[in-house]
Write a protein that holds these residues in place. Sequence first.
Motif, PDB file in Angstrom:
ATOM      1  N   LYS A   1      36.469  -6.544 -14.732  1.00 42.50           N
ATOM      2  CA  LYS A   1      35.979  -7.831 -15.245  1.00 42.50           C
ATOM      3  C   LYS A   1      36.359  -7.965 -16.715  1.00 42.50           C
ATOM      4  N   ASP A   2      36.534  -9.181 -17.140  1.00 41.97           N
ATOM      5  CA  ASP A   2      36.833  -9.472 -18.545  1.00 41.97           C
ATOM      6  C   ASP A   2      38.028  -8.670 -19.054  1.00 41.97           C
ATOM      7  N   GLY A   3      39.053  -8.523 -18.237  1.00 38.46           N
ATOM      8  CA  GLY A   3      40.257  -7.827 -18.658  1.00 38.46           C
ATOM      9  C   GLY A   3      40.166  -6.318 -18.654  1.00 38.46           C
ATOM     10  N   GLN A   4      39.019  -5.788 -18.286  1.00 35.09           N
ATOM     11  CA  GLN A   4      38.865  -4.326 -18.232  1.00 35.09           C
ATOM     12  C   GLN A   4      39.621  -3.787 -17.020  1.00 35.09           C
ATOM     13  N   PRO A   5      40.168  -2.578 -17.132  1.00 34.17           N
ATOM     14  CA  PRO A   5      40.862  -2.005 -15.972  1.00 34.17           C
ATOM     15  C   PRO A   5      39.869  -1.616 -14.883  1.00 34.17           C
ATOM     16  N   LYS A   6      40.350  -1.650 -13.641  1.00 33.33           N
ATOM     17  CA  LYS A   6      39.520  -1.163 -12.549  1.00 33.33           C
ATOM     18  C   LYS A   6      39.467   0.355 -12.616  1.00 33.33           C
ATOM     19  N   VAL A   7      38.338   0.894 -12.261  1.00 35.15           N
ATOM     20  CA  VAL A   7      38.137   2.339 -12.288  1.00 35.15           C
ATOM     21  C   VAL A   7      37.765   2.790 -10.884  1.00 35.15           C
ATOM     22  N   THR A   8      38.495   3.773 -10.376  1.00 38.07           N
ATOM     23  CA  THR A   8      38.162   4.356  -9.084  1.00 38.07           C
ATOM     24  C   THR A   8      37.275   5.567  -9.346  1.00 38.07           C
ATOM     25  N   THR A   9      36.132   5.582  -8.708  1.00 44.83           N
ATOM     26  CA  THR A   9      35.142   6.634  -8.922  1.00 44.83           C
ATOM     27  C   THR A   9      34.544   7.031  -7.585  1.00 44.83           C
ATOM     28  N   GLY A  10      34.212   8.292  -7.440  1.00 46.52           N
ATOM     29  CA  GLY A  10      33.495   8.759  -6.259  1.00 46.52           C
ATOM     30  C   GLY A  10      32.021   8.899  -6.581  1.00 46.52           C
ATOM     31  N   VAL A  11      31.176   8.520  -5.643  1.00 46.26           N
ATOM     32  CA  VAL A  11      29.733   8.713  -5.818  1.00 46.26           C
ATOM     33  C   VAL A  11      29.227   9.560  -4.650  1.00 46.26           C
ATOM     34  N   ILE A  12      28.502  10.607  -4.991  1.00 53.74           N
ATOM     35  CA  ILE A  12      27.967  11.515  -3.978  1.00 53.74           C
ATOM     36  C   ILE A  12      26.666  10.940  -3.445  1.00 53.74           C
ATOM     37  N   VAL A  13      26.554  10.855  -2.116  1.00 59.23           N
ATOM     38  CA  VAL A  13      25.327  10.383  -1.468  1.00 59.23           C
ATOM     39  C   VAL A  13      24.947  11.387  -0.380  1.00 59.23           C
ATOM     40  N   ASP A  14      23.687  11.354   0.019  1.00 57.87           N
ATOM     41  CA  ASP A  14      23.209  12.298   1.046  1.00 57.87           C
ATOM     42  C   ASP A  14      23.834  12.007   2.404  1.00 57.87           C
ATOM     43  N   ARG A  15      23.903  10.747   2.762  1.00 59.32           N
ATOM     44  CA  ARG A  15      24.520  10.364   4.037  1.00 59.32           C
ATOM     45  C   ARG A  15      24.780   8.856   4.040  1.00 59.32           C
ATOM     46  N   VAL A  16      25.847   8.480   4.725  1.00 61.44           N
ATOM     47  CA  VAL A  16      26.170   7.066   4.897  1.00 61.44           C
ATOM     48  C   VAL A  16      25.523   6.601   6.190  1.00 61.44           C
ATOM     49  N   SER A  17      24.993   5.397   6.197  1.00 64.34           N
ATOM     50  CA  SER A  17      24.308   4.872   7.378  1.00 64.34           C
ATOM     51  C   SER A  17      25.202   3.930   8.156  1.00 64.34           C
ATOM     52  N   GLU A  18      25.324   2.691   7.694  1.00 59.99           N
ATOM     53  CA  GLU A  18      26.085   1.690   8.424  1.00 59.99           C
ATOM     54  C   GLU A  18      26.426   0.529   7.500  1.00 59.99           C
ATOM     55  N   VAL A  19      27.259  -0.364   8.012  1.00 60.00           N
ATOM     56  CA  VAL A  19      27.539  -1.591   7.283  1.00 60.00           C
ATOM     57  C   VAL A  19      26.618  -2.666   7.850  1.00 60.00           C
ATOM     58  N   LEU A  20      25.871  -3.310   6.977  1.00 57.50           N
ATOM     59  CA  LEU A  20      24.929  -4.347   7.387  1.00 57.50           C
ATOM     60  C   LEU A  20      25.313  -5.682   6.753  1.00 57.50           C
ATOM     61  N   SER A  21      25.133  -6.738   7.515  1.00 55.79           N
ATOM     62  CA  SER A  21      25.214  -8.077   6.945  1.00 55.79           C
ATOM     63  C   SER A  21      23.805  -8.460   6.532  1.00 55.79           C
ATOM     64  N   ILE A  22      23.630  -8.723   5.272  1.00 57.08           N
ATOM     65  CA  ILE A  22      22.312  -9.091   4.755  1.00 57.08           C
ATOM     66  C   ILE A  22      22.430 -10.500   4.188  1.00 57.08           C
ATOM     67  N   ALA A  23      21.696 -11.409   4.783  1.00 58.83           N
ATOM     68  CA  ALA A  23      21.754 -12.820   4.385  1.00 58.83           C
ATOM     69  C   ALA A  23      20.987 -13.046   3.086  1.00 58.83           C
ATOM     70  N   ASP A  24      21.347 -14.128   2.405  1.00 61.18           N
ATOM     71  CA  ASP A  24      20.674 -14.468   1.151  1.00 61.18           C
ATOM     72  C   ASP A  24      19.161 -14.472   1.294  1.00 61.18           C
ATOM     73  N   GLU A  25      18.674 -15.044   2.402  1.00 58.97           N
ATOM     74  CA  GLU A  25      17.219 -15.163   2.567  1.00 58.97           C
ATOM     75  C   GLU A  25      16.538 -13.817   2.843  1.00 58.97           C
ATOM     76  N   GLN A  26      17.316 -12.780   3.116  1.00 61.08           N
ATOM     77  CA  GLN A  26      16.759 -11.437   3.310  1.00 61.08           C
ATOM     78  C   GLN A  26      16.704 -10.641   2.009  1.00 61.08           C
ATOM     79  N   ILE A  27      17.166 -11.223   0.933  1.00 61.13           N
ATOM     80  CA  ILE A  27      17.246 -10.498  -0.339  1.00 61.13           C
ATOM     81  C   ILE A  27      16.276 -11.116  -1.344  1.00 61.13           C
ATOM     82  N   GLU A  28      15.458 -10.264  -1.913  1.00 64.97           N
ATOM     83  CA  GLU A  28      14.523 -10.690  -2.952  1.00 64.97           C
ATOM     84  C   GLU A  28      14.890 -10.015  -4.258  1.00 64.97           C
ATOM     85  N   PRO A  29      14.523 -10.658  -5.361  1.00 68.64           N
ATOM     86  CA  PRO A  29      14.745  -9.989  -6.651  1.00 68.64           C
ATOM     87  C   PRO A  29      13.931  -8.691  -6.712  1.00 68.64           C
ATOM     88  N   ALA A  30      14.402  -7.756  -7.484  1.00 66.78           N
ATOM     89  CA  ALA A  30      13.643  -6.522  -7.670  1.00 66.78           C
ATOM     90  C   ALA A  30      12.339  -6.845  -8.384  1.00 66.78           C
TER      91      ALA A  30
END
Length: 176
Positions: free
Chosen positions: A97-126
């Motif tokens: 963004k804003d002319g910054q280069p893209k950075v490829t990074t790995g993030v360690i997680v305990d386990r991957v679950s699935e790909v979900l479609s989450i609609a706007d109405e299913q998302i609330e602000p934190a």
Amino acid sequence: MDNDTAATTPDTAASAGGKYLTFALGNEGYGLEILMVREIIKYMDITHVPRTPEYVRGVINLRGQVISVVDLRAKFSMPSAEATDETCIIVVECGGKDGQPKVTTGVIVDRVSEVLSIADEQIEPAPPLGSGVRGDYILGMGKVGQQVKILLDIDRVLDGGLAAEAATGDPFAEAA
């Protein structure tokens, strides 16, 4: 916006609908925008790099490209856990963004679950997270059945070092 109050505005959370790669850290469920995910790889040996923050576990050689690997448990101040057969590295591309280069990074997680479609109405602000707690790295809270997935803004999660390093070439640079 004050970081001590709501992490996202209603407009941000309301427009965050889309596909998310979900994963777990301990018993907590998280989601990353699928468009930020390049691939998922098995956990592998990581070469430690001196003088890096504790959450930067080191680097790996990903088919000829050396990339940084961040331990999300350490980044979120969670207790460490031994790697298991389910532990994996999600390779993300952030920045750009804003002319910054893209950075490829790995993030360690305990386990991957699935790909979900989450609609706007299913998302609330934190919700407010308390005094002195940064919540600006949360896009919103995805309500999936009876569960809540913490939807992460991976650019902000990884901000504060890696993106600045890529832009400046200085491994000790701080994000602006």
